[in-house]
Design an enzyme around this catalytic site. Structure first.
Site, PDB file in Angstrom:
ATOM      1  N   GLU A   1      -2.969 -52.073  63.771  1.00 39.16           N
ATOM      2  CA  GLU A   1      -3.759 -51.600  62.640  1.00 39.16           C
ATOM      3  C   GLU A   1      -4.926 -52.576  62.496  1.00 39.16           C
ATOM      4  OE1 GLU A   1      -4.297 -51.280  57.949  1.00 39.16           O
ATOM      5  OE2 GLU A   1      -3.086 -52.818  58.886  1.00 39.16           O
TER       6      GLU A   1
ATOM      7  N   ASP B   1       0.932 -54.572  61.399  1.00 42.63           N
ATOM      8  CA  ASP B   1       0.113 -54.479  60.199  1.00 42.63           C
ATOM      9  C   ASP B   1      -0.955 -55.567  60.150  1.00 42.63           C
ATOM     10  OD1 ASP B   1      -0.296 -53.427  57.397  1.00 42.63           O
ATOM     11  OD2 ASP B   1       0.225 -55.506  56.922  1.00 42.63           O
TER      12      ASP B   1
END
EC number: 2.4.1.18
Length: 645
Positions: free
Chosen positions: A352, A309
Site C-alpha cells: 500500500e 500497510d
C-alpha cells in the site's frame, strides 16, 4: 512448534544474524523438561535489570518465578512447571530505574479478550488442515495472468448478530464464505487480525503480532476459517503493519523501560500521523521479530498474501523538517520479500504505497523492493476526483481518466476502491456521485464498469457491491436492509453480473501487466467525456471494445472505431432496465462498416446510453483483416511485460 532451547542457540545468532523462526525460541511454549510438564518462557529485554513471569498461577507475585538472563544482549528465560494451556501470564520487568512494569508477551500466540491485556498460554499446534489441494493448485497458477477480485472487509463490522454481538471466526465461515462465493470474488482481504486493544484502530495499532485477536475466538478457530475459505476456492489476504505500533502500556512500547522495538531517536521514533511509534527497522532483533512474524502467519495460518500497510510512511521519514528516505526500511522491505518468496513464490505481497518510489514490484535482484503487487493509489484518487466532479465540468479534468494509462504497466497494480475512501467524512462511493437519486446509481454502475475494464487487478471494500448509501461505520454492520429497495437490488445484480463477466473474459485480465493488453480507441473526446478502448487477451479473437460515457447525454448512431471483425455483440450495458437504467441498449448484432475510424480499419455505430458503459465482443473475423496501418487486428506491442518475477 519446534521449540528451541535458547541456551542451544549460538550466543549472537538472534542479535546479529537472520533468524526467521524466532517464534520457536521466544514466547511461552508447553514443554516437558526433566520429566516435568510446564511452560518455557523466553523474552528479549536488553535493558531489563531483572525479570519474572507472573500470573494467576503465582498470584502475580514478582518474587516467585525469576527469569535467568542467558545472553548479555538481553535474552531471558525460565521454565515454569505445572502450568498448562489457557493460563494467563505477563512479564514483570524491573527497569534500570528500579520500576516494575507489566508487559504482555511480544511472541504470545493468544491473548485475553479486551479490555483485559494478559497473554494466554496456547498450544498453536494440533489443527488438522484440509487444504492440500488448494495449496497445490494455487502454486501452479501464475497470479499475473489470472483474474483477481478482492473483497476487502473489516471482520467486526461486515455483519453482526441481532443483539450487536460479534460473529466468531467459525460463525463468520458460515456467514461470509457463501456470500463471497456467490459474488465470485477470488480473495478476501481482512483488515488486521493481530491483537489490538482499541476497536476503532481497526487492528492497525497492534500489541500482539503473533496473536490472532481473541475478539473472534481462538487461533484454531481462525485456522478453521481460512481452511473453509480454501475449501471453497477463496484466497485469504491479511493486512499487516510492520511499520509502527501503538503506545499502550502493556505492549511493545518502551518494552523494558527503554526504546526496544522502536527507534531511540525521538525525531524518528514518533509517528505523528497515527500517534504511534515506528519500528526500529535497522535493528537485527526487530527485523527477526517482524520477518519471523510474517513467516509464522504463512506457516500456521496458511494465508495466501499480505497487504503491507503504510509503505509510504516506511519509505520516508520527516527528520528535521525534511523528507528523507529511510534506508533501514528500504533494506528491511527487500529482506522481507526475499524471505517470503523463498518460502512461497506465488504468495501475494502487496504494497500500500502512494509514492512514486520506483520498482516497487520489481525483484530485489533488479534493484526493486521485491513486492509482486502495488495498490494503484494514483488511479483511485484521480478517478474518484473525476467522478465527484459535476458531469458538465468533467471535460476540464479529462486527463484524470487517461493519466493512469501512462504508467499502468510500470508496476503490477491492483486497483483499490478501499475502506480509506469511504470513511471519515469522505462519503460512500454511491454518495460521492453527483446528481439526483437515479444519477447516483447510474454513475456508480459506470464507475464499476470502468473499474473492471481498466488494466489491473480489482479490490472493493465491503458494502460497495450493493451501493451502501452511508459511509462505513466501523461500530455497526453494513446496511443490509438496503436490499429492501429496488435500486439497491438492481445495483447488486449488476455488480454480480459484472464480476462474472470479468472472470470469464480473458481480455480483461490475461495481459493486465503488459502494454499489449490495452489500446485506446479514442482518449481525446473531452467535449463529450466519452472514452473508448480495447482490451486484448492472448488470442486474436480475445478482444473487447469498451465505451464509457461520463455525461447524462444519449447518443444515437455514435461511431466507434473497432478492429475488423465482421460483427460485434453488446455483452453488457450498464443502462439496461434490469439494472435500474433507462434501457438505452444495443440489442441487435452490430455489423462493422469497412471504413477506417479512430485509427482502426472499421467502425460500428452504436447507441451510447447516459452515464453508461457498453462492452462489445467480436463475433466473427474476416480472413486476413488488417487495421488501417496495415498491422494485424490483434493488439500487440514490443514492450516486455513486467508481470513476471
Amino acid at each position: 512448534m519446534d521449540v528451541i532451547n535458547c541456551e542451544e542457540v549460538k550466543r549472537d545468532e538472534f542479535h546479529t544474524e537472520k533468524y526467521y523462526d524466532s517464534y520457536n525460541i521466544f514466547g511461552a511454549h508447553i514443554v516437558t523438561e526433566d520429566g516435568m510438564r510446564g511452560v518455557r518462557c523466553t523474552v528479549w529485554a536488553p535493558h531489563a535489570k531483572a525479570m519474572s513471569v507472573v500470573g494467576d498461577f503465582n498470584e502475580w507475585d514478582y518474587e516467585q518465578h525469576k527469569m535467568l538472563q542467558v545472553t548479555e544482549e538481553g535474552i531471558w528465560s525460565l521454565f515454569v512447571p505445572h502450568i498448562e494451556e489457557n493460563e494467563i501470564y505477563k512479564y514483570a520487568i524491573e527497569t534500570m530505574d528500579g520500576d516494575v512494569i507489566l508487559k504482555a508477551d511480544p511472541y504470545a500466540v493468544y491473548a485475553e479478550v479486551r479490555p483485559n491485556t494478559a497473554s494466554v498460554v496456547f498450544d498453536i499446534e494440533g489443527y488438522e488442515w484440509n487444504d492440500k489441494n488448494w495449496i497445490r493448485k494455487r502454486k501452479k497458477k501464475s497470479i499475473y495472468k489470472e483474474a483477481m477480485t478482492v473483497y476487502e472487509l473489516h471482520f467486526g463490522s461486515w455483519k453482526k448478530k441481532e443483539d450487536g454481538a460479534l460473529y466468531s471466526y467459525r460463525e463468520m465461515a458460515e456467514e461470509l464464505i457463501p456470500y463471497v462465493v456467490e459474488h465470485q470474488f477470488t480473495h478476501i482481504e481482512i483488515m488486521p487480525l493481530v491483537e489490538h486493544p482499541y476497536d476503532r484502530s481497526w487492528g492497525y495499532q497492534g500489541t500482539g503480532y503473533y496473536a490472532a485477536t481473541s475478539r473472534f475466538g481462538t487461533p484454531h478457530d481462525l485456522m478453521y476459517f481460512v481452511d473453509e475459505c480454501h475449501k471453497y476456492g477463496i484466497g485469504v489476504i491479511l493486512d499487516w503493519v510492520p511499520g509502527h505500533f501503538c503506545k499502550d502500556a502493556h505492549g511493545l512500547y518502551l518494552f523494558d523501560g527503554t526504546p526496544t522495538y522502536e527507534y531511540k531517536d525521538r525525531d524518528v521514533q514518533e509517528n505523528l500521523v497515527w500517534g504511534t511509534v515506528n519500528f526500529d527497522l535497522g535493528k537485527r532483533e526487530v527485523r527477526n521479530f517482524l520477518i519471523s512474524n510474517a513467516l509464522f502467519w504463512m506457516k500456521y495460518f496458511h494465508i495466501d498474501g499480505f497487504r503491507v500497510d503504510a509503505v509510504a510512511n516506511m519509505l520516508y521519514w520527516n527528520k528535521e523538517g525534511k523528507e528523507q528516505s529511510n534506508e533501514h526500511a528500504v533494506s528491511f522491505l527487500r529482506e522481507l520479500n526475499e524471505a517470503v518468496f523463498a518460502e512461497d513464490e506465488e504468495f501475494l505481497m502487496t504494497a500500500e504505497d502512494s509514492t512514486a518510489w520506483p520498482l516497487v514490484t520489481a525483484p530485489t535482484y533488479e534493484g526493486g523492493l521485491g513486492f509482486n503487487y502495488k495498490w494503484n493509489m494514483g488511479w483511485m484518487n484521480d478517478v474518484l476526483k473525476y467522478m465527484e466532479c459535476a458531469p458538465e465540468y468533467r471535460k476540464y479534468i479529462h486527463e484524470k481518466m487517461t493519466f493512469s494509462l501512462i504508467y499502468a504497466h510500470s508496476e503490477n497494480f491492483i486497483l483499490p476502491l478501499s475502506h480509506d475512501e469511504v470513511v471519515h467524512g469522505k462519503k460512500s462511493l454511491l454518495n460521492k456521485m453527483p446528481g439526483d437519486y437515479w444519477d447516483k446509481f447510474a454513475q456508480l454502475r459506470l464507475l464499476y464498469g470502468y473499474f473492471f475494464t481498466h488494466p489491473g487487478k480489482k479490490l472493493l471494500f465491503m458494502g460497495g457491491e450493493f451501493g451502501q448509501f452511508d459511509e462505513w461505520k466501523d461500530l455497526e454492520d453494513l446496511d443490509w436492509n438496503l436490499h429492501d429497495f429496488e435500486m439497491h437490488r438492481n445495483m447488486h445484480d449488476y455488480f454480480k453480473e459484472l464480476i462474472a463477466l470479468y472472470k470469464r473474459s480473458k481480455p480483461l485480465w490475461q495481459l493486465d501487466h503488459s502494454p499489449e493488453g490495452f489500446q485506446w480507441i479514442d482518449a481525446n473526446n473531452n467535449e463529450q467525456s466519452i472514452f473508448s478502448f480495447i482490451r486484448q487477451g492472448d488470442k486474436q479473437e480475445d478482444a473487447l471494445v469498451v465505451v464509457c460515457n461520463f455525461t447524462k447525454a444519449t447518443y444515437e448512431n455514435y461511431k466507434v472505431g473497432v478492429p475488423d471483425f465482421e460483427y460485434y455483440n453488446e455483452i453488457l450495458n450498464s443502462d439496461s432496465a434490469q439494472y435500474g437504467g433507462s434501457g438505452q441498449v444495443n440489442k441487435k448484432r452490430l455489423k462493422t462498416i469497412l471504413e477506417p475510424y479512430h485509427n482502426q480499419a472499421a467502425h460500428v455505430e452504436i447507441t451510447i446510453p447516459p452515464f453508461g458503459v457498453s462492452i462489445l465482443r467480436p463475433v466473427k473475423t474476416r480472413k486476413g483483416s488488417k487495421k488501417q496501418d496495415g498491422s494485424k487486428t490483434k493488439v500487440r506491442s514490443n514492450v516486455t511485460s513486467r508481470g513476471k518475477r
